[in-house]
Structure formats: structure tokens, C-alpha cells
Design a protein around this motif. Structure first.
Motif, PDB file in Angstrom:
ATOM      1  N   ALA A 114     -43.496  44.199 -59.620  1.00  0.00           N
ATOM      2  CA  ALA A 114     -43.202  45.173 -58.571  1.00  0.00           C
ATOM      3  C   ALA A 114     -41.747  45.039 -58.129  1.00  0.00           C
ATOM      4  O   ALA A 114     -41.158  43.966 -58.192  1.00  0.00           O
ATOM      5  N   VAL A 115     -41.205  46.166 -57.683  1.00  0.00           N
ATOM      6  CA  VAL A 115     -39.874  46.218 -57.065  1.00  0.00           C
ATOM      7  C   VAL A 115     -40.037  46.950 -55.742  1.00  0.00           C
ATOM      8  O   VAL A 115     -40.512  48.088 -55.703  1.00  0.00           O
ATOM      9  N   THR A 116     -39.664  46.303 -54.651  1.00  0.00           N
ATOM     10  CA  THR A 116     -39.860  46.942 -53.354  1.00  0.00           C
ATOM     11  C   THR A 116     -38.707  47.873 -53.003  1.00  0.00           C
ATOM     12  O   THR A 116     -37.604  47.756 -53.535  1.00  0.00           O
ATOM     13  N   ARG A 117     -38.978  48.771 -52.072  1.00  0.00           N
ATOM     14  CA  ARG A 117     -37.962  49.723 -51.618  1.00  0.00           C
ATOM     15  C   ARG A 117     -36.758  49.010 -51.020  1.00  0.00           C
ATOM     16  O   ARG A 117     -35.641  49.538 -51.051  1.00  0.00           O
ATOM     17  N   GLU A 118     -36.966  47.807 -50.500  1.00  0.00           N
ATOM     18  CA  GLU A 118     -35.869  47.055 -49.898  1.00  0.00           C
ATOM     19  C   GLU A 118     -35.111  46.196 -50.909  1.00  0.00           C
ATOM     20  O   GLU A 118     -34.189  45.473 -50.545  1.00  0.00           O
ATOM     21  N   GLY A 119     -35.501  46.259 -52.199  1.00  0.00           N
ATOM     22  CA  GLY A 119     -34.749  45.571 -53.228  1.00  0.00           C
ATOM     23  C   GLY A 119     -35.192  44.170 -53.552  1.00  0.00           C
ATOM     24  O   GLY A 119     -34.387  43.336 -53.968  1.00  0.00           O
ATOM     25  N   THR A 120     -36.479  43.875 -53.397  1.00  0.00           N
ATOM     26  CA  THR A 120     -37.030  42.575 -53.768  1.00  0.00           C
ATOM     27  C   THR A 120     -37.796  42.686 -55.085  1.00  0.00           C
ATOM     28  O   THR A 120     -38.576  43.626 -55.274  1.00  0.00           O
ATOM     29  N   LEU A 121     -37.578  41.725 -55.982  1.00  0.00           N
ATOM     30  CA  LEU A 121     -38.285  41.669 -57.254  1.00  0.00           C
ATOM     31  C   LEU A 121     -39.453  40.691 -57.119  1.00  0.00           C
ATOM     32  O   LEU A 121     -39.276  39.591 -56.594  1.00  0.00           O
ATOM     33  N   VAL A 122     -40.640  41.089 -57.588  1.00  0.00           N
ATOM     34  CA  VAL A 122     -41.840  40.266 -57.424  1.00  0.00           C
ATOM     35  C   VAL A 122     -42.489  40.057 -58.787  1.00  0.00           C
ATOM     36  O   VAL A 122     -42.793  41.021 -59.492  1.00  0.00           O
ATOM     37  N   ILE A 123     -42.683  38.779 -59.143  1.00  0.00           N
ATOM     38  CA  ILE A 123     -43.240  38.430 -60.451  1.00  0.00           C
ATOM     39  C   ILE A 123     -44.390  37.454 -60.257  1.00  0.00           C
ATOM     40  O   ILE A 123     -44.237  36.426 -59.587  1.00  0.00           O
ATOM     41  N   ALA A 124     -45.538  37.760 -60.840  1.00  0.00           N
ATOM     42  CA  ALA A 124     -46.691  36.851 -60.797  1.00  0.00           C
ATOM     43  C   ALA A 124     -46.856  36.180 -62.151  1.00  0.00           C
ATOM     44  O   ALA A 124     -46.472  36.721 -63.191  1.00  0.00           O
ATOM     45  N   SER A 125     -47.441  34.986 -62.131  1.00  0.00           N
ATOM     46  CA  SER A 125     -47.646  34.236 -63.365  1.00  0.00           C
ATOM     47  C   SER A 125     -48.862  33.338 -63.210  1.00  0.00           C
ATOM     48  O   SER A 125     -49.138  32.838 -62.120  1.00  0.00           O
ATOM     49  N   ALA A 126     -49.582  33.123 -64.315  1.00  0.00           N
ATOM     50  CA  ALA A 126     -50.695  32.179 -64.279  1.00  0.00           C
ATOM     51  C   ALA A 126     -50.172  30.740 -64.237  1.00  0.00           C
ATOM     52  O   ALA A 126     -50.516  29.960 -63.355  1.00  0.00           O
ATOM     53  N   SER A 127     -49.293  30.393 -65.174  1.00  0.00           N
ATOM     54  CA  SER A 127     -48.798  29.013 -65.269  1.00  0.00           C
ATOM     55  C   SER A 127     -47.463  28.813 -64.563  1.00  0.00           C
ATOM     56  O   SER A 127     -47.121  27.693 -64.177  1.00  0.00           O
ATOM     57  N   PRO A 152     -43.407  50.488 -51.896  1.00  0.00           N
ATOM     58  CA  PRO A 152     -42.674  50.557 -50.624  1.00  0.00           C
ATOM     59  C   PRO A 152     -42.425  49.218 -49.951  1.00  0.00           C
ATOM     60  O   PRO A 152     -41.392  49.025 -49.308  1.00  0.00           O
ATOM     61  N   THR A 153     -43.367  48.274 -50.060  1.00  0.00           N
ATOM     62  CA  THR A 153     -43.283  47.038 -49.278  1.00  0.00           C
ATOM     63  C   THR A 153     -43.734  45.834 -50.092  1.00  0.00           C
ATOM     64  O   THR A 153     -44.334  45.974 -51.166  1.00  0.00           O
ATOM     65  N   LEU A 154     -43.482  44.633 -49.554  1.00  0.00           N
ATOM     66  CA  LEU A 154     -43.986  43.417 -50.182  1.00  0.00           C
ATOM     67  C   LEU A 154     -45.515  43.377 -50.195  1.00  0.00           C
ATOM     68  O   LEU A 154     -46.135  42.891 -51.152  1.00  0.00           O
ATOM     69  N   GLU A 155     -46.121  43.876 -49.134  1.00  0.00           N
ATOM     70  CA  GLU A 155     -47.588  43.937 -49.102  1.00  0.00           C
ATOM     71  C   GLU A 155     -48.111  44.786 -50.253  1.00  0.00           C
ATOM     72  O   GLU A 155     -49.072  44.409 -50.937  1.00  0.00           O
ATOM     73  N   ALA A 156     -47.467  45.925 -50.491  1.00  0.00           N
ATOM     74  CA  ALA A 156     -47.873  46.789 -51.599  1.00  0.00           C
ATOM     75  C   ALA A 156     -47.619  46.112 -52.943  1.00  0.00           C
ATOM     76  O   ALA A 156     -48.374  46.304 -53.901  1.00  0.00           O
ATOM     77  N   ALA A 157     -46.551  45.309 -53.025  1.00  0.00           N
ATOM     78  CA  ALA A 157     -46.264  44.578 -54.260  1.00  0.00           C
ATOM     79  C   ALA A 157     -47.392  43.610 -54.582  1.00  0.00           C
ATOM     80  O   ALA A 157     -47.846  43.512 -55.731  1.00  0.00           O
ATOM     81  N   HIS A 158     -47.880  42.885 -53.575  1.00  0.00           N
ATOM     82  CA  HIS A 158     -48.977  41.950 -53.800  1.00  0.00           C
ATOM     83  C   HIS A 158     -50.274  42.687 -54.135  1.00  0.00           C
ATOM     84  O   HIS A 158     -51.057  42.229 -54.973  1.00  0.00           O
ATOM     85  N   GLU A 159     -50.483  43.827 -53.504  1.00  0.00           N
ATOM     86  CA  GLU A 159     -51.657  44.640 -53.838  1.00  0.00           C
ATOM     87  C   GLU A 159     -51.578  45.107 -55.293  1.00  0.00           C
ATOM     88  O   GLU A 159     -52.586  45.116 -56.013  1.00  0.00           O
ATOM     89  N   ARG A 160     -50.397  45.485 -55.722  1.00  0.00           N
ATOM     90  CA  ARG A 160     -50.232  45.940 -57.100  1.00  0.00           C
ATOM     91  C   ARG A 160     -50.562  44.812 -58.081  1.00  0.00           C
ATOM     92  O   ARG A 160     -51.209  45.035 -59.109  1.00  0.00           O
ATOM     93  N   ILE A 161     -50.127  43.607 -57.763  1.00  0.00           N
ATOM     94  CA  ILE A 161     -50.405  42.461 -58.626  1.00  0.00           C
ATOM     95  C   ILE A 161     -51.908  42.237 -58.771  1.00  0.00           C
ATOM     96  O   ILE A 161     -52.433  42.135 -59.891  1.00  0.00           O
ATOM     97  N   TYR A 162     -52.614  42.158 -57.648  1.00  0.00           N
ATOM     98  CA  TYR A 162     -54.020  41.780 -57.684  1.00  0.00           C
ATOM     99  C   TYR A 162     -54.953  42.931 -58.047  1.00  0.00           C
ATOM    100  O   TYR A 162     -55.971  42.719 -58.715  1.00  0.00           O
TER     101      TYR A 162
END
Length: 208
Positions: A114-127, A152-162
């Protein structure tokens, strides 16, 4: 109350105004950005940034596979494939050497969830195997990202991941490794010194 289908919510491409605003936010946080129209253009944008002879780690990514970047790096081209070098070692006896090779390449390539509207990159990983290179280890990092990953937000980024990415990655992991996937670690990159991390945004739905 309207129920939003999560797959549609997380696979819809943004409008031009949202895309432009996100690019500005990314640049304000130290990331450089290219916006391209298709997979071929994304591959060219990445490869032209990497000097021949550089050590390059292709982290596991459907986006790298779909764009042909993975094959261009690991298939015998003019680059030193850190992945090929790492996989030639024995994990049981040379695990630490493998971590050094994969974590400290000249260039680490991958994607984000995910990339948030405020410019934060979010990456999930198992290991977490790829996260150290993104955060610090690699001299340069290039993320190749389908524009459907803008949220739009970090909350949405985490929702997208899960709610979206994990479900698709679980299917892939079972087919590839015979085991389920999980979210073991999540990296958020809020700021970077200019020149280290480059983002290639593709105006297409690509990857998870």
C-alpha cells in the motif's frame, strides 16, 4: 449502510487527482517517483536506473514477475543476481551468508502492499527477509507498484494487507511452498533521504 466488496475496494485504480497528490506527497518525503502507463514501461524505467554489473536482489513479488523485471535480472542479463548467488548456498549451513547477500545488494527490487495519500510506503512480510534491505541494508531500493495500491490512510493500508493481499498471497504460498502465509512483520517507510528509494507507479492493476 452500504457494504463495500473488499476486492473491488482494493483493486480500483485511482483518479488522476489522487495519483498526482500521492506523487507529490511521496516526493515531499524523500522518494523519487516515475509514473508509467504499462508493464513494459515499468520494466524499462527500472532497468535504466541500474548500472550494468550492479548486484541486484529481486525480492519475491508478483509485480516483478508480471513486469518481466525478475527475468531481466535473474535470467542471465548484464547484472549480478544476488538471488541466484544466494540460492546457490546451503540454508542449513550458510544462512547468515545468504542474509548478507540478500540484504546488502547495490539494488533491492520489490513492491509494496500500500501507498498512503500522505506518502507512506507499507510492506508486509511473513518472515521479514526482504524488509532489512528496504529499511537500511541495500544501497538503493526500487519499488514497482500498481496504482490500485494507493489508499487514503495507514488504517486503510493495514486493511488492504489483511483483507486483500494476505488472501492472495496465502493461495500463492500454498501453491509454491505447500504452506499458508501470514503477516509476521509490517514495515512502514515514512521518510527517506533523497536519492535512495525510487518508486515506479504503474497506471494498471498489477500484483497483490
Amino acid at each position: 449502510m452500504t457494504t463495500i466488496d473488499t476486492s473491488e475496494r482494493f483493486t480500483t485504480l485511482p483518479d488522476d487527482a489522487t495519483l498526482s497528490a500521492t506523487v507529490v506527497a511521496l516526493e515531499e518525503h524523500g522518494f523519487s517517483v516515475d509514473v508509467v502507463d504499462d508493464l513494459d514501461a515499468a520494466r524499462k524505467a527500472v532497468l535504466t536506473r541500474i548500472p550494468h554489473g550492479s548486484s541486484v536482489m529481486t525480492n519475491t513479488s508478483m509485480t516483478l514477475k508480471e513486469t518481466g523485471i525478475e527475468d531481466a535480472i535473474d535470467g542471465g542479463g548484464p547484472y549480478e543476481s544476488a538471488r541466484n548467488k544466494m540460492l546457490a548456498l546451503d540454508y542449513q549451513t550458510q544462512a547468515q551468508e545468504m542474509k548478507v547477500i540478500s540484504g546488502q545488494a547495490d539494488y533491492a527490487l520489490g513492491s509494496v502492499h500500500a501507498v498512503t495519500r500522505e506518502g507512506t510506503l507499507v510492506i508486509a512480510s511473513a518472515s521479514g527477509s526482504q524488509l532489512s534491505s528496504y529499511a537500511w541494508g541495500a544501497a538503493n531500493v526500487i519499488f514497482v507498484v500498481g496504482a490500485q495500491k494507493l489508499v487514503p490512510t495507514l488504517e486503510a493500508a493495514h486493511e488492504r494487507i489483511y483483507q486483500h493481499s494476505l488472501k492472495l498471497e496465502d493461495v500463492r504460498a500454498q501453491a509454491a511452498y505447500g504452506q499458508h502465509s501470514s503477516v509476521g512483520k509490517v514495515l512502514e517507510i515514512h521518510q527517506e533521504l533523497p536519492g535512495r528509494i525510487h518508486v515506479v507507479l504503474i497506471r494498471q492493476v498489477v500484483g497483490f
